[in-house]
Design an enzyme around this catalytic site. Structure first.
Site, PDB file in Angstrom:
ATOM      1  N   ARG A 114     -24.037 -21.380   0.647  1.00 30.71           N
ATOM      2  CA  ARG A 114     -23.851 -21.975  -0.672  1.00 30.71           C
ATOM      3  C   ARG A 114     -23.248 -23.377  -0.562  1.00 30.71           C
ATOM      4  NH1 ARG A 114     -24.165 -24.280  -4.439  1.00 30.71           N
ATOM      5  NH2 ARG A 114     -23.609 -23.857  -6.611  1.00 30.71           N
ATOM      6  N   TYR A 115     -22.372 -23.564   0.411  1.00 31.74           N
ATOM      7  CA  TYR A 115     -21.724 -24.866   0.604  1.00 31.74           C
ATOM      8  C   TYR A 115     -22.251 -25.487   1.886  1.00 31.74           C
ATOM      9  CZ  TYR A 115     -18.554 -22.667  -2.738  1.00 31.74           C
ATOM     10  OH  TYR A 115     -18.046 -22.018  -3.820  1.00 31.74           O
ATOM     11  N   ARG A 118     -20.260 -24.607   5.460  1.00 28.00           N
ATOM     12  CA  ARG A 118     -19.847 -23.266   5.863  1.00 28.00           C
ATOM     13  C   ARG A 118     -20.791 -22.194   5.314  1.00 28.00           C
ATOM     14  NH1 ARG A 118     -17.032 -25.596   1.778  1.00 28.00           N
ATOM     15  NH2 ARG A 118     -15.976 -24.342   0.194  1.00 28.00           N
ATOM     16  N   CYS A 127     -16.817  -0.158   4.851  1.00 27.61           N
ATOM     17  CA  CYS A 127     -15.422  -0.508   4.539  1.00 27.61           C
ATOM     18  C   CYS A 127     -14.578   0.740   4.746  1.00 27.61           C
ATOM     19  CB  CYS A 127     -15.274  -0.957   3.097  1.00 27.61           C
ATOM     20  SG  CYS A 127     -16.107  -2.504   2.757  1.00 27.61           S
ATOM     21  N   CYS A 131     -12.958  -0.710  -2.567  1.00 31.75           N
ATOM     22  CA  CYS A 131     -12.135  -1.250  -3.641  1.00 31.75           C
ATOM     23  C   CYS A 131     -12.947  -1.252  -4.914  1.00 31.75           C
ATOM     24  CB  CYS A 131     -11.706  -2.676  -3.308  1.00 31.75           C
ATOM     25  SG  CYS A 131     -11.125  -2.852  -1.619  1.00 31.75           S
ATOM     26  N   CYS A 134     -14.461  -4.569  -6.103  1.00 32.97           N
ATOM     27  CA  CYS A 134     -15.230  -5.330  -5.112  1.00 32.97           C
ATOM     28  C   CYS A 134     -16.359  -6.129  -5.773  1.00 32.97           C
ATOM     29  CB  CYS A 134     -15.831  -4.378  -4.087  1.00 32.97           C
ATOM     30  SG  CYS A 134     -16.836  -5.229  -2.852  1.00 32.97           S
ATOM     31  N   ARG A 136     -18.965  -7.180  -4.247  1.00 30.73           N
ATOM     32  CA  ARG A 136     -20.266  -6.884  -3.637  1.00 30.73           C
ATOM     33  C   ARG A 136     -20.670  -5.434  -3.890  1.00 30.73           C
ATOM     34  NH1 ARG A 136     -18.915 -10.380   1.163  1.00 30.73           N
ATOM     35  NH2 ARG A 136     -19.456 -12.455   0.412  1.00 30.73           N
ATOM     36  N   ASP A 296     -14.280 -11.628 -10.507  1.00 32.25           N
ATOM     37  CA  ASP A 296     -15.663 -12.027 -10.799  1.00 32.25           C
ATOM     38  C   ASP A 296     -16.270 -11.128 -11.866  1.00 32.25           C
ATOM     39  OD1 ASP A 296     -15.644 -14.086  -8.938  1.00 32.25           O
ATOM     40  OD2 ASP A 296     -16.299 -12.779  -7.309  1.00 32.25           O
ATOM     41  N   ASP A 333     -14.576 -18.164  -9.327  1.00 32.45           N
ATOM     42  CA  ASP A 333     -15.903 -18.332  -8.728  1.00 32.45           C
ATOM     43  C   ASP A 333     -16.866 -18.297  -9.911  1.00 32.45           C
ATOM     44  OD1 ASP A 333     -17.562 -18.776  -6.579  1.00 32.45           O
ATOM     45  OD2 ASP A 333     -16.619 -17.194  -5.373  1.00 32.45           O
ATOM     46  N   LYS A 340     -16.988 -22.307  -6.428  1.00 30.61           N
ATOM     47  CA  LYS A 340     -15.577 -22.125  -6.756  1.00 30.61           C
ATOM     48  C   LYS A 340     -15.044 -23.308  -7.566  1.00 30.61           C
ATOM     49  CE  LYS A 340     -14.452 -19.240  -2.802  1.00 30.61           C
ATOM     50  NZ  LYS A 340     -15.787 -19.229  -2.152  1.00 30.61           N
TER      51      LYS A 340
HETATM   52  C1  PLP Z   1     -15.880 -18.620  -0.976  1.00 32.41           C
HETATM   53  C2  PLP Z   1     -17.049 -18.881  -0.210  1.00 32.41           C
HETATM   54  C3  PLP Z   1     -16.967 -19.624   0.978  1.00 32.41           C
HETATM   55  C4  PLP Z   1     -15.654 -20.128   1.531  1.00 32.41           C
HETATM   56  O1  PLP Z   1     -15.069 -21.082   0.725  1.00 32.41           O
HETATM   57  P1  PLP Z   1     -13.601 -21.636   1.038  1.00 32.41           P
HETATM   58  O2  PLP Z   1     -13.264 -22.427  -0.191  1.00 32.41           O
HETATM   59  O3  PLP Z   1     -13.708 -22.465   2.255  1.00 32.41           O
HETATM   60  O4  PLP Z   1     -12.713 -20.466   1.243  1.00 32.41           O
HETATM   61  C5  PLP Z   1     -18.137 -19.874   1.657  1.00 32.41           C
HETATM   62  N1  PLP Z   1     -19.333 -19.452   1.193  1.00 32.41           N
HETATM   63  C6  PLP Z   1     -19.440 -18.738   0.051  1.00 32.41           C
HETATM   64  C7  PLP Z   1     -20.779 -18.302  -0.403  1.00 32.41           C
HETATM   65  C8  PLP Z   1     -18.304 -18.428  -0.688  1.00 32.41           C
HETATM   66  O5  PLP Z   1     -18.415 -17.704  -1.808  1.00 32.41           O
HETATM   67  S1  SF4 Z   2     -13.279  -5.910  -1.420  1.00 37.72           S
HETATM   68 FE1  SF4 Z   2     -15.314  -4.941  -1.108  1.00 37.72          FE
HETATM   69  S2  SF4 Z   2     -15.976  -5.663   0.917  1.00 37.72           S
HETATM   70 FE2  SF4 Z   2     -13.765  -6.030   0.782  1.00 37.72          FE
HETATM   71  S3  SF4 Z   2     -12.817  -4.203   1.687  1.00 37.72           S
HETATM   72 FE3  SF4 Z   2     -12.918  -3.868  -0.532  1.00 37.72          FE
HETATM   73  S4  SF4 Z   2     -14.842  -2.774  -0.814  1.00 37.72           S
HETATM   74 FE4  SF4 Z   2     -14.942  -3.675   1.204  1.00 37.72          FE
END
Ligand code: PLP
Ligand code: SF4
Length: 378
Positions: A114-115, A118, A127, A131, A134, A136, A296, A333, A340
């Protein structure tokens, strides 16, 4: 209440402190919830309804941190016991399963880009505890997959080699510290062969939900592949136990800095006192509070949402009164894959080139004559 005594009265200390015993004895699914309900003497019809959509598993250790019988109103219980609200109507209509559009930003399987500088790789879907907040959750329908495949890893390597501006890889999941050590080492070594990747970051909740997993062997492995940064996920001061502290210390002694990402969660930590205690305790064990996330807008998590104004109100007190090393960035986010966005206090009230007005942390106004103070030298 002592859930350890209620549910595992005969476990030895040795077994309890063994991470494999913890994983093997996780409570999960219908049977696990029924057992919990019996031990607590409460009705689990609501939680049973929720797990038809979102699966459930929790380590004995993490469950033992629950203090109140009213588990859905306990700060730890709320994070780990399914709530019927996860599948109720408002939860489904308001929220999306993937508001960050991670799927759209996934050029190849198991990688999110996305960025510019990174990427995130999803190394496993396992896991220790799931959570309830979560972001995801959408992936939970897939069977628990221990590790990214050899083929997928080759593709990831190819992709990263063709993108030299990517300098940091976040290894996430699931929880990468649950990978078998040979697999984890394999992944780290693969990343280390790409010369443009300078830094690896591991996102893990193992120090919170299964701290006994942080063995000396694991720490030695991490040490060999530095520079590695760890981001963990403490949300409440009760999670900072003796065992968790010792896990963190072992990683730090191996030369791995640990930072923390919390999520602002209704009924868990959405008040000043709790967050203040959490951030200070983290600093005391040399963990840097890095982010506090607005929850989120993910399906199945609406009961955790906190109004943005409330978060800002809490953070305004924090910004004014707490040392900078204890205060994380407050971040949203943005939905629609907006990325972010940081919420920061602005002390600059106005500025017209000649003069600027600042508000101090005590709300006193101070005028600064910019032309006088900052005039460029000619
Ligand atoms: C949050 C995130 C990151 C890391 O972002 P930082 O601001 O460096 O912590 C990288 N990729 C994605 C897709 C993210 O959601
Ligand atoms: S937040 Fe989601 S990915 Fe992270 S430990 Fe909890 S369940 Fe697993």
């Amino acid at each position: 209440m002592n859930l350890k005594k209620l549910l595992w009265p005969h476990v030895s200390e040795k077994e309890w402190n063994n991470w494999q015993w913890q994983l093997k004895n996780r409570l999960s699914g219908t049977a696990g919830l029924m057992r919990l309900g019996e031990a607590l003497g409460t009705d689990v019809t609501g939680p049973l309804k929720a797990i038809k959509t979102y699966k459930w598993a929790a380590t004995p250790y993490y469950l033992s941190l629950i203090k109140s019988k009213d588990v859905l109103h306990d700060p730890v219980g709320r994070q780990v016991i399914p709530s019927p609200k996860e599948t109720e109507a408002p939860s489904l209509s308001l929220a999306s399963s993937d508001p960050l559009r991670e799927k759209e930003y996934s050029p190849i399987k198991g990688l999110i880009h996305r960025y510019r500088d990174r990427v995130v790789i999803l190394a496993t879907s396992l896991c220790a505890s799931y959570c309830r907040h979560c972001n995801r959750k959408r992936q939970w329908a897939q069977p628990e997959c221990i590790t990214v495949s050899q083929k997928a890893l080759e593709e990831i390597k190819g992709y990263l080699s063709s993108k030299p501006h990517v300098r940091e890889v976040l290894v996430s999941g699931g929880d990468p510290l649950l990978l078998p050590l040979v697999k984890l080492e394999f992944i780290l070594e693969a990343l280390r062969t790409i010369s443009t990747i300078k830094v690896i970051r591991l996102g893990t909740r193992v120090p919170v939900t299964l701290p006994m997993r942080v063995t000396d062997e694991l720490c030695m492995l991490l040490k060999r592949h530095r520079p590695i940064w760890i981001n963990t996920h403490f949300n409440h001061p009760d999670e900072i136990t003796k065992v968790a502290k010792s896990a963190i210390e072992r990683m730090q002694l191996a030369g791995i800095p640990v930072s923390n990402q919390s999520v602002l969660l209704q009924g868990v930590n959405d008040d000043y006192e709790t967050l203040h205690r959490l951030f200070c305790k983290l600093q005391e064990i040399m963990i840097r509070p890095y982010y506090l996330f607005q929850c989120d807008m993910v399906k199945g998590t609406t009961h955790f949402w906190v109004p943005l104004e409330r978060g800002i109100e809490i953070m305004e007190r924090m910004w004014a009164h707490v040392g900078g090393m204890c205060v994380p960035n407050f971040v949203v986010d943005l939905p629609d894959g907006g990325g972010k966005a940081r919420l920061l206090p602005s002390h600059l009230l106005e500025s017209d080139g000649g003069e600027a007005v600042f508000s101090t942390f005590e709300k006193r106004l101070i005028k600064v004559h910019l032309t006088h103070t900052y005039a460029p030298q000619v």
